[in-house]
Design a protein around this motif. Structure first.
Motif, mmCIF file in Angstrom:
data_model
loop_
_atom_site.group_PDB
_atom_site.id
_atom_site.type_symbol
_atom_site.label_atom_id
_atom_site.label_comp_id
_atom_site.label_asym_id
_atom_site.label_seq_id
_atom_site.Cartn_x
_atom_site.Cartn_y
_atom_site.Cartn_z
ATOM 1 N N VAL A 38 25.462 102.757 19.962
ATOM 2 C CA VAL A 38 24.856 103.500 18.857
ATOM 3 C C VAL A 38 24.036 104.670 19.385
ATOM 4 O O VAL A 38 23.578 104.668 20.530
ATOM 5 N N GLU A 39 23.840 105.663 18.511
ATOM 6 C CA GLU A 39 23.036 106.820 18.907
ATOM 7 C C GLU A 39 21.555 106.447 18.984
ATOM 8 O O GLU A 39 20.853 106.839 19.913
ATOM 9 N N GLU A 40 21.070 105.728 17.991
ATOM 10 C CA GLU A 40 19.685 105.247 17.989
ATOM 11 C C GLU A 40 19.674 103.798 17.501
ATOM 12 O O GLU A 40 20.173 103.513 16.408
ATOM 13 N N VAL A 41 19.085 102.910 18.273
ATOM 14 C CA VAL A 41 19.139 101.478 17.976
ATOM 15 C C VAL A 41 18.416 101.154 16.671
ATOM 16 O O VAL A 41 18.927 100.395 15.834
ATOM 17 N N ARG A 42 17.234 101.723 16.460
ATOM 18 C CA ARG A 42 16.456 101.387 15.260
ATOM 19 C C ARG A 42 17.224 101.749 13.990
ATOM 20 O O ARG A 42 17.305 100.962 13.044
ATOM 21 N N THR A 43 17.812 102.951 13.972
ATOM 22 C CA THR A 43 18.572 103.392 12.802
ATOM 23 C C THR A 43 19.782 102.490 12.574
ATOM 24 O O THR A 43 20.097 102.121 11.435
ATOM 25 N N ALA A 44 20.474 102.143 13.646
ATOM 26 C CA ALA A 44 21.664 101.301 13.533
ATOM 27 C C ALA A 44 21.310 99.910 13.016
ATOM 28 O O ALA A 44 22.019 99.355 12.161
ATOM 29 N N ARG A 45 20.228 99.348 13.496
ATOM 30 C CA ARG A 45 19.806 98.021 13.038
ATOM 31 C C ARG A 45 19.495 98.048 11.539
ATOM 32 O O ARG A 45 19.873 97.136 10.796
ATOM 33 N N ARG A 46 18.817 99.113 11.109
ATOM 34 C CA ARG A 46 18.473 99.230 9.683
ATOM 35 C C ARG A 46 19.730 99.361 8.831
ATOM 36 O O ARG A 46 19.849 98.736 7.770
ATOM 37 N N TYR A 47 20.663 100.175 9.305
ATOM 38 C CA TYR A 47 21.927 100.358 8.572
ATOM 39 C C TYR A 47 22.699 99.050 8.476
ATOM 40 O O TYR A 47 23.148 98.648 7.397
ATOM 41 N N LEU A 65 23.818 105.411 23.160
ATOM 42 C CA LEU A 65 24.559 106.563 23.682
ATOM 43 C C LEU A 65 24.112 107.787 22.883
ATOM 44 O O LEU A 65 24.494 107.953 21.727
ATOM 45 N N ASN A 66 23.270 108.603 23.497
ATOM 46 C CA ASN A 66 22.821 109.836 22.857
ATOM 47 C C ASN A 66 22.789 110.954 23.894
ATOM 48 O O ASN A 66 23.378 110.816 24.970
ATOM 49 N N GLU A 67 22.118 112.057 23.577
ATOM 50 C CA GLU A 67 22.151 113.211 24.478
ATOM 51 C C GLU A 67 21.474 112.944 25.817
ATOM 52 O O GLU A 67 21.652 113.705 26.780
ATOM 53 N N HIS A 68 20.706 111.863 25.901
ATOM 54 C CA HIS A 68 20.015 111.529 27.152
ATOM 55 C C HIS A 68 20.811 110.559 28.033
ATOM 56 O O HIS A 68 20.428 110.297 29.170
ATOM 57 N N THR A 69 21.894 110.008 27.520
ATOM 58 C CA THR A 69 22.698 109.032 28.270
ATOM 59 C C THR A 69 23.504 109.748 29.349
ATOM 60 O O THR A 69 24.169 110.749 29.076
ATOM 61 N N ALA A 99 30.623 116.126 16.366
ATOM 62 C CA ALA A 99 29.315 116.710 16.682
ATOM 63 C C ALA A 99 28.355 115.587 17.085
ATOM 64 O O ALA A 99 27.206 115.523 16.635
ATOM 65 N N ASP A 100 28.829 114.705 17.945
ATOM 66 C CA ASP A 100 28.116 113.459 18.262
ATOM 67 C C ASP A 100 28.419 113.066 19.708
ATOM 68 O O ASP A 100 29.571 113.160 20.145
ATOM 69 N N PRO A 101 27.411 112.625 20.468
ATOM 70 C CA PRO A 101 27.633 112.235 21.864
ATOM 71 C C PRO A 101 28.648 111.107 22.041
ATOM 72 O O PRO A 101 29.192 110.923 23.134
ATOM 73 N N GLY A 102 28.903 110.344 20.984
ATOM 74 C CA GLY A 102 29.858 109.244 21.077
ATOM 75 C C GLY A 102 31.254 109.675 21.466
ATOM 76 O O GLY A 102 32.070 108.847 21.900
#
Length: 235
Positions: A38-47, A65-69, A99-102
């Motif tokens: 996921v791009e952000e864990v907190r957002t994914a957990r909420r979704y 997995l985001n721009e810092h990975t 338009a996503d690091p994934g």
């Protein structure tokens, strides 16, 4: 040893109830996935909690997995597919790998013979194009324009020329806090006849989608604010 599949899981574009915008078969598929990138864990957990996995979140495995990975970290995720385990890929909003690091993980899966399965869901780019009234036969997605004002204005003039010459809709996005500065540059850089679509908060109750010429927009005094927004241009 058989490998699992990479399942590209769409997510809402805003704080929607997933039932409003995510197809039922996608929500059903989520029930059988226990490993997510996921791009952000907190957002994914909420979704996922809203999508019917409330009470099961603690049993799920998350990898970011985001721009810092780093590329090395992304490559290490190939081991997640061992023993036939399916892996779900979720971005912050909309369709993964656009338009996503994934996209890095998708490319690696293709290189290593891992099946990639895209699921249907909301795309801000396509929804904006559908609602724009601009040319849907020929279009290009440009991603983000330069952040510096002079470079951005020069890019906009080039985009307008290309659009006019090819009768091609140009689609681009911006970080929400720069929406209004980008819109100001569009109005100061483009010809009065050029048509511009502003599509903000798509699928949300306060969605705003409107197409006007630059000359018409100059009379509107629109303030977009920090809302997720897609811009379309046809010269």
């Amino acid at each position: 040893m058989s490998k699992g599949r990479l399942l590209l899981i769409p997510s809402p574009l805003g704080d929607n109830d997933p039932l409003e915008v995510i197809p039922g078969p996608v929500l059903d598929a989520l029930q059988s996935i226990s490993t997510f990138v996921v791009e952000e864990v907190r957002t994914a957990r909420r979704y996922l909690s809203k999508a019917g996995l409330k009470g099961k979140i603690g049993d799920l495995e998350f990898h970011q997995l985001n721009e810092h990975t780093t590329p090395t970290e992304v490559e290490s995720y190939l081991s997640l597919f061992d023993d036939g385990r399916d892996v779900g890929l979720i971005t912050e909003a909309g369709l993964p790998a656009v338009a996503d690091p994934g996209a890095q993980l998708v490319a690696l899966c293709h290189c290593h013979g891992i099946e990639v399965v895209p699921f249907v869901g909301p795309s801000s780019l396509m929804l904006a194009l559908m609602a724009s009234g601009l040319n849907g036969q020929s279009f290009a997605f440009l991603g983000y324009l330069p952040a510096k004002t002079e470079e951005r204005r020069a890019a906009l003039r080039n985009i307008e020329k290309r659009s006019s010459a090819a009768n091609q809709t140009q689609i681009f996005i911006e970080t929400p806090y720069r929406n209004d500065s980008l819109f100001k540059d569009i109005l100061s850089s483009c010809q009065g006849r050029t048509r511009i679509t502003v599509a903000a908060n798509i699928t949300m109750p306060d969605a705003y989608i409107r197409t006007l010429s630059v000359a018409q927009w100059k009379k509107e005094n629109l303030v977009i604010g920090k809302r997720p927004c897609v811009f379309l241009l046809l010269g």
